[in-house]
Design a protein around this motif. Structure first.
Motif, PDB file in Angstrom:
ATOM      1  N   GLN A  74       0.826  -1.224   0.000  1.00  0.00           N
ATOM      2  CA  GLN A  74       0.000   0.000   0.000  1.00  0.00           C
ATOM      3  C   GLN A  74       0.856   1.268   0.000  1.00  0.00           C
ATOM      4  O   GLN A  74       0.477   2.273  -0.601  1.00  0.00           O
ATOM      5  N   LYS A  75       2.018   1.192   0.644  1.00  0.00           N
ATOM      6  CA  LYS A  75       2.947   2.326   0.585  1.00  0.00           C
ATOM      7  C   LYS A  75       3.472   2.505  -0.836  1.00  0.00           C
ATOM      8  O   LYS A  75       3.614   3.621  -1.323  1.00  0.00           O
ATOM      9  N   ARG A  76       3.749   1.389  -1.502  1.00  0.00           N
ATOM     10  CA  ARG A  76       4.308   1.451  -2.852  1.00  0.00           C
ATOM     11  C   ARG A  76       3.319   2.089  -3.834  1.00  0.00           C
ATOM     12  O   ARG A  76       3.727   2.775  -4.774  1.00  0.00           O
ATOM     13  N   ARG A 282      -3.367  -8.476  -3.528  1.00  0.00           N
ATOM     14  CA  ARG A 282      -4.406  -8.655  -4.564  1.00  0.00           C
ATOM     15  C   ARG A 282      -5.465  -9.647  -4.114  1.00  0.00           C
ATOM     16  O   ARG A 282      -6.660  -9.442  -4.347  1.00  0.00           O
ATOM     17  N   GLU A 283      -5.014 -10.721  -3.490  1.00  0.00           N
ATOM     18  CA  GLU A 283      -5.989 -11.697  -2.969  1.00  0.00           C
ATOM     19  C   GLU A 283      -6.850 -11.086  -1.870  1.00  0.00           C
ATOM     20  O   GLU A 283      -8.060 -11.330  -1.804  1.00  0.00           O
ATOM     21  N   ALA A 284      -6.216 -10.276  -1.011  1.00  0.00           N
ATOM     22  CA  ALA A 284      -6.950  -9.651   0.096  1.00  0.00           C
ATOM     23  C   ALA A 284      -7.990  -8.656  -0.422  1.00  0.00           C
ATOM     24  O   ALA A 284      -9.066  -8.514   0.182  1.00  0.00           O
ATOM     25  N   LEU A 285      -7.715  -7.977  -1.524  1.00  0.00           N
ATOM     26  CA  LEU A 285      -8.685  -7.039  -2.097  1.00  0.00           C
ATOM     27  C   LEU A 285      -9.993  -7.741  -2.443  1.00  0.00           C
ATOM     28  O   LEU A 285     -11.078  -7.209  -2.219  1.00  0.00           O
ATOM     29  N   ILE A 288     -11.609  -9.493   1.109  1.00  0.00           N
ATOM     30  CA  ILE A 288     -12.160  -8.501   2.054  1.00  0.00           C
ATOM     31  C   ILE A 288     -13.428  -7.861   1.481  1.00  0.00           C
ATOM     32  O   ILE A 288     -14.400  -7.620   2.207  1.00  0.00           O
ATOM     33  N   LYS A 289     -13.447  -7.616   0.185  1.00  0.00           N
ATOM     34  CA  LYS A 289     -14.644  -7.034  -0.433  1.00  0.00           C
ATOM     35  C   LYS A 289     -15.839  -7.999  -0.352  1.00  0.00           C
ATOM     36  O   LYS A 289     -16.963  -7.586  -0.053  1.00  0.00           O
ATOM     37  N   ASN A 290     -15.565  -9.267  -0.615  1.00  0.00           N
ATOM     38  CA  ASN A 290     -16.644 -10.272  -0.522  1.00  0.00           C
ATOM     39  C   ASN A 290     -17.176 -10.386   0.899  1.00  0.00           C
ATOM     40  O   ASN A 290     -18.390 -10.511   1.113  1.00  0.00           O
ATOM     41  N   GLU A 430      -7.161  -2.889   7.529  1.00  0.00           N
ATOM     42  CA  GLU A 430      -8.104  -1.811   7.840  1.00  0.00           C
ATOM     43  C   GLU A 430      -8.186  -0.784   6.708  1.00  0.00           C
ATOM     44  O   GLU A 430      -9.266  -0.268   6.386  1.00  0.00           O
ATOM     45  N   LEU A 431      -7.060  -0.473   6.103  1.00  0.00           N
ATOM     46  CA  LEU A 431      -7.054   0.445   4.964  1.00  0.00           C
ATOM     47  C   LEU A 431      -7.806  -0.133   3.770  1.00  0.00           C
ATOM     48  O   LEU A 431      -8.502   0.585   3.042  1.00  0.00           O
ATOM     49  N   ILE A 432      -7.645  -1.439   3.582  1.00  0.00           N
ATOM     50  CA  ILE A 432      -8.370  -2.101   2.477  1.00  0.00           C
ATOM     51  C   ILE A 432      -9.878  -2.031   2.738  1.00  0.00           C
ATOM     52  O   ILE A 432     -10.673  -1.787   1.822  1.00  0.00           O
ATOM     53  N   LYS A 433     -10.292  -2.236   4.006  1.00  0.00           N
ATOM     54  CA  LYS A 433     -11.722  -2.182   4.339  1.00  0.00           C
ATOM     55  C   LYS A 433     -12.307  -0.795   4.051  1.00  0.00           C
ATOM     56  O   LYS A 433     -13.409  -0.686   3.503  1.00  0.00           O
ATOM     57  N   GLU A 434     -11.578   0.248   4.419  1.00  0.00           N
ATOM     58  CA  GLU A 434     -12.063   1.620   4.149  1.00  0.00           C
ATOM     59  C   GLU A 434     -12.238   1.862   2.656  1.00  0.00           C
ATOM     60  O   GLU A 434     -13.224   2.446   2.212  1.00  0.00           O
ATOM     61  N   GLU A 435     -11.259   1.405   1.896  1.00  0.00           N
ATOM     62  CA  GLU A 435     -11.304   1.607   0.442  1.00  0.00           C
ATOM     63  C   GLU A 435     -12.437   0.804  -0.187  1.00  0.00           C
ATOM     64  O   GLU A 435     -13.212   1.314  -1.003  1.00  0.00           O
ATOM     65  N   LYS A 436     -12.561  -0.464   0.192  1.00  0.00           N
ATOM     66  CA  LYS A 436     -13.560  -1.345  -0.421  1.00  0.00           C
ATOM     67  C   LYS A 436     -14.975  -1.018   0.049  1.00  0.00           C
ATOM     68  O   LYS A 436     -15.949  -1.284  -0.663  1.00  0.00           O
ATOM     69  N   ARG A 437     -15.082  -0.432   1.225  1.00  0.00           N
ATOM     70  CA  ARG A 437     -16.414  -0.030   1.714  1.00  0.00           C
ATOM     71  C   ARG A 437     -16.993   1.065   0.819  1.00  0.00           C
ATOM     72  O   ARG A 437     -18.181   1.063   0.502  1.00  0.00           O
TER      73      ARG A 437
END
Length: 831
Positions: A74-76, A282-285, A288-290, A430-437
């Motif tokens: 995520q930093k990259r 990529r897998e977590a994206l 977590i969305k599902n 947590e950052l992925i959850k905010e984005e995917k929400r």
């Protein structure tokens, strides 16, 4: 199993990132303050531009290193966004400096002294992600190209090193000469052995007669030995002194140390960790969305419906009617409820009503007649406009907003974030959850909008008895009709001549025809040279210096490699569609073309007049060839279209020997091709020429936006060239080889001459004999005497030709005393 990395390394790169972000933030705060105010002093303007340019280059070097080594996915993403912004800003500043100084080459000696930087720190690196992120695609493309070449029977080794045929009589004569030389050598060796035998016999007779003194013999041996021992000791002390003073390198200087090997291992390890973390991210994206959809999907849907229903009721209470629901094209309900509460939405409705009432009152009032301007007032306004035009003002940047956005995101998320739990620097869920929400909410909103539109219609029919006006429907139909016409026009313009063919078949055809060739594996760092340390001094005395080889290398990076390597930079940066490399033969023009392809992984198309001669004959054939080339180039971008000896395409008068090849086939089509290239098309047309004065100047300069004069190497570049090329070909540098003498004597000779000489001298036999007989400068000088150098007259002819180009004319006018604006105006009129 994921490989482990030390926390100290992660901290080091995180610290470097934080420091670079702070420096970038400070620079972004300073830049608007200095650039907003219009200025007249050209020296002050250039110094400010150059200072910002140098500082952005330092930030870019640090960011590129951080992006290459940091492993947090995520930093990259954020670093990559800022990195592309910095690259684009450097290109914008470079463009501003070119327009200000009216030259492609700039010298920053005084500014580097003020900033306490070395010239090497101004070197612009090529981001490693250009190749790293599409390595598999490039390897797959190379395999396909090699397979096509093998199937078609085209041997690339034969293309690189063609074998010349020889007549039978000449071959027999050559064999006879070689055989006679061999017999002569054997006879000479035999005679030498006989002579040595006779000499030994004579010596034994004379020594036998003399009475030797043992003490005198011992004294003689002592003298010789002491002299030899003292010479060796003195040489050793002198070498140690030179190493201490920094005049000579230490003995193990050229050997790779253990720390360097360890650093390379760590780099490979970090690359493996990067790839593993990217896959996990990529897998977590997806997962977590599902999970969010299952857990929070229904709640989000109900909240949206309640919010919209409340809006219906409030609007009816305030206005007396139900509102019009926004269309899908406008964005639906997201426009109304974008980061707003229901109370804020109600306040907006009331404010809109008040504004409408005010506008109606203003329309009812009579318009006051404006007094006509007198002639004097008109003249005054014209003079003011001229004064404003004379003042220089920075053009607006397209990359500053992206950089500011990246800096703000860094401050909000990463600046004070506690990462003590994340030792491995893996993704943050947590950052992925905010984005995917947010993504999930926008997806659900589309479904909710459809349901609520139907509900609104039912409410209007049931309560208000209102129906949709036919006028609105008519307007919508008309709009649709207009859109349909626009589409029809587009289809008429863009005719696909090869609609029934696949890209693979076109690719294969171009390879078999020799139009798509394999680029040589050459890095831009192999283009060796040194900086010009007297550039600023010469310009202060109104002498235009010849550019150094490293100046040329920097321009190739800025105009060729960066835009082709990054799509984000190419879309917004000052667009360079074509590039011309002009210079005498042997200065490395062809090498630079292949280096652009190697550093960016670009395809190389060869549209040289000699290569397309006899292929695709006729007008229709030429149109088909160009269509196929640029269709494949767009689909498999980045791509480089190379036109070797491009002056032949723009000949003033075609020589009789070349009339059959039709060298001017592409002349009319090149300008049309350039107009069709868009910012999305990462295609660069590169021309190389060694006789630009044979071409018609105006059409030549219209086709090529940027003209780079590639000079012969100066003394500093020749010194570095001799050293590095000798070492690369297996030579050992000793005190017996005077490299400075070689560099001085070979003034006027090009890099190609030096490479040929070194390869001719350093044969396998000579490399083996270096231990007993070190290399000397005489060996190289005797080999280079048979070659013709680039004389000053030829160099002057290139300078005179460049002075006739649009940018050269503007520069000449500015030097002679005319203002830069007059030069620009004159250049524009003639163009």
């Amino acid at each position: 199993m994921t490989p482990c990395l030390s926390t100290e390394e992660n901290r080091m790169y995180n610290k470097m990132w934080h420091q670079t972000q702070e420096a970038l933030g400070a620079l972004l705060d300073k830049e608007p303050q200095k650039m907003v105010e219009p200025q007249r002093n050209q020296v002050f303007i250039f110094q400010t531009l150059a200072t910002f340019y140098i500082k952005y280059v330092q930030i870019f070097r640090n960011l590129e290193n951080v992006y290459d080594q940091i492993v947090h996915p995520q930093k990259r993403i954020l670093i990559r966004k800022v990195l592309d912004g910095v690259m684009g800003r450097i290109l914008e500043l470079k463009n501003e400096m070119v327009e200000l100084e009216l030259t492609e080459f700039h010298y920053f000696d005084d500014i580097l002294q003020d900033l306490k930087l070395a010239p090497q720190q101004l070197d612009i690196p090529i981001p490693k992600y250009f190749l790293k992120e599409k390595l598999e695609v490039i390897k797959g493309r190379e395999k396909i190209l090699a397979q096509i070449l093998a199937d078609s029977g085209i041997d690339t080794s034969e293309m690189k090193f063609p074998v010349k045929s020889m007549p039978f009589d000449q071959a027999v004569k050559l064999i006879q000469i070689a055989e006679r030389a061999r017999q002569g050598r054997l006879r000479a060796l035999f005679m030498k052995q006989i002579y040595l035998q006779e000499y030994r016999a004579k010596q034994s007779k004379t020594l036998g007669k003399k009475v030797t003194d043992s003490w005198a013999a011992a004294l003689c041996i002592q003298k010789v030995w002491r002299r030899f021992h003292q010479c060796k000791k003195t040489e050793k002390l002198r070498e140690e002194e030179m190493i201490f003073l920094g005049m000579n390198p230490p003995p193990l200087f050229n050997e790779v140390s253990a720390t360097v090997i360890q650093a390379e291992k760590v780099d490979r390890l970090r690359n493996e960790v990067q790839m593993k973390h990217e896959e996990d991210y990529r897998e977590a994206l997806v997962t977590i969305k599902n999970d969010l959809k299952l857990i929070e999907g229904l709640d989000i849907k109900e909240n949206l419906q309640d919010q919209i229903r409340h809006w219906f009721i409030e609007c009816r209470n305030l206005t007396g009617t139900f509102p019009d629901y926004p269309d899908i094209e406008e964005g639906g309900s997201a426009i109304i409820f974008s980061n707003k509460t229901i109370q804020q939405v109600i306040e907006d409705i009331i404010a809109n009503q008040e504004e409408e009432e005010k506008n109606e009152k203003k329309k009812k009032k009579k318009k006051e007649k404006q007094p006509k301007k007198t002639k004097r007032q008109k003249k005054g306004t014209k003079e003011k406009n001229k004064e404003e035009d004379e003042k220089w003002k920075m053009s607006p940047s397209l990359f500053l907003p992206a950089m500011k956005e990246g800096c703000n995101a860094y401050k909000e998320i990463w600046m004070n974030k506690d990462e003590s739990w994340n030792f491995s620097q893996d993704f943050d869920p947590e950052l992925i959850k905010e984005e995917k929400r947010k993504e999930l909410e926008s997806e659900i909103r589309v479904q909710v909008d459809e349901l609520m539109r139907q509900e609104l219609k039912n409410l209007k029919l049931a309560v208000d008895r209102e129906r949709e006006h036919p006028a609105k429907v008519g307007k919508k139909k008309k709009k649709k009709g207009k859109k349909g016409k626009k589409k029809e026009k587009k289809t008429k313009k863009d005719k696909d001549l090869t609609a029934d063919r696949t890209i693979e078949s076109l690719y294969k055809e171009l390879v078999e025809e020799g139009l798509l060739i394999q680029a040589l594996k050459v890095n831009l760092s192999d283009y060796i040279g040194e900086y010009s340390y007297l550039g600023t001094t010469l310009r202060q005395v109104s002498i235009e210096p010849m550019p150094s080889l490293l100046d040329v290398r920097q321009l190739i990076t800025l105009y060729g490699i960066w835009p082709l390597g990054s799509a984000a930079v190419h879309e917004k940066a000052p667009l360079v569609k074509s590039l011309l490399l002009a210079g005498p033969s042997g200065v490395g023009k062809k090498m630079l073309v292949h280096a652009i392809c190697t550093e960016t992984g670009a395809n190389l198309f060869n549209l040289s007049s000699s290569n397309i001669a006899g292929k695709y004959p006729g007008k229709n054939g030429l149109q088909m060839m160009l269509h196929a080339v640029f269709k494949v180039a767009r689909q498999l971008q980045p791509s480089v279209v190379w036109i070797e000896d491009t002056e032949k395409t723009f000949y003033k008068k075609v020589p009789n020997a070349e009339k059959t090849n039709e060298p001017k086939r592409l002349k009319r089509h090149l300008l049309q091709i350039l107009k069709l290239l868009k910012p999305d098309d990462r295609i660069l047309i590169v021309g190389t020429t060694r006789r630009p004065f044979d071409a018609e100047l105006q059409p030549f300069c219209r086709v090529y936006q940027k003209i780079i004069l590639v000079p012969r190497p100066d003394y500093a570049s020749r010194y570095v060239l001799w050293k590095q090329i000798i070492e690369r070909n297996g030579g050992v540098l000793t005190s017996a080889l005077n490299v400075s003498c070689l560099a001085k004597v070979t003034d006027g000779f090009t890099q190609g001459h030096i490479v040929k000489v070194v390869k001719a001298v350093l044969t396998d036999q000579r490399i083996r004999r270096q231990i007993h007989k070190p290399l000397t400068a005489v060996e190289f000088i005797t080999a280079i005497t048979s070659m013709d150098p680039v004389y000053k007259e030829e160099e002057e002819s290139f300078k005179n030709w460049y002075a006739k180009t649009p940018l050269g004319k503007k520069r000449a006018l500015a030097i002679t005393g005319g203002s830069t604006e007059k030069a620009k105006d004159k250049g524009k009129r003639k163009e």
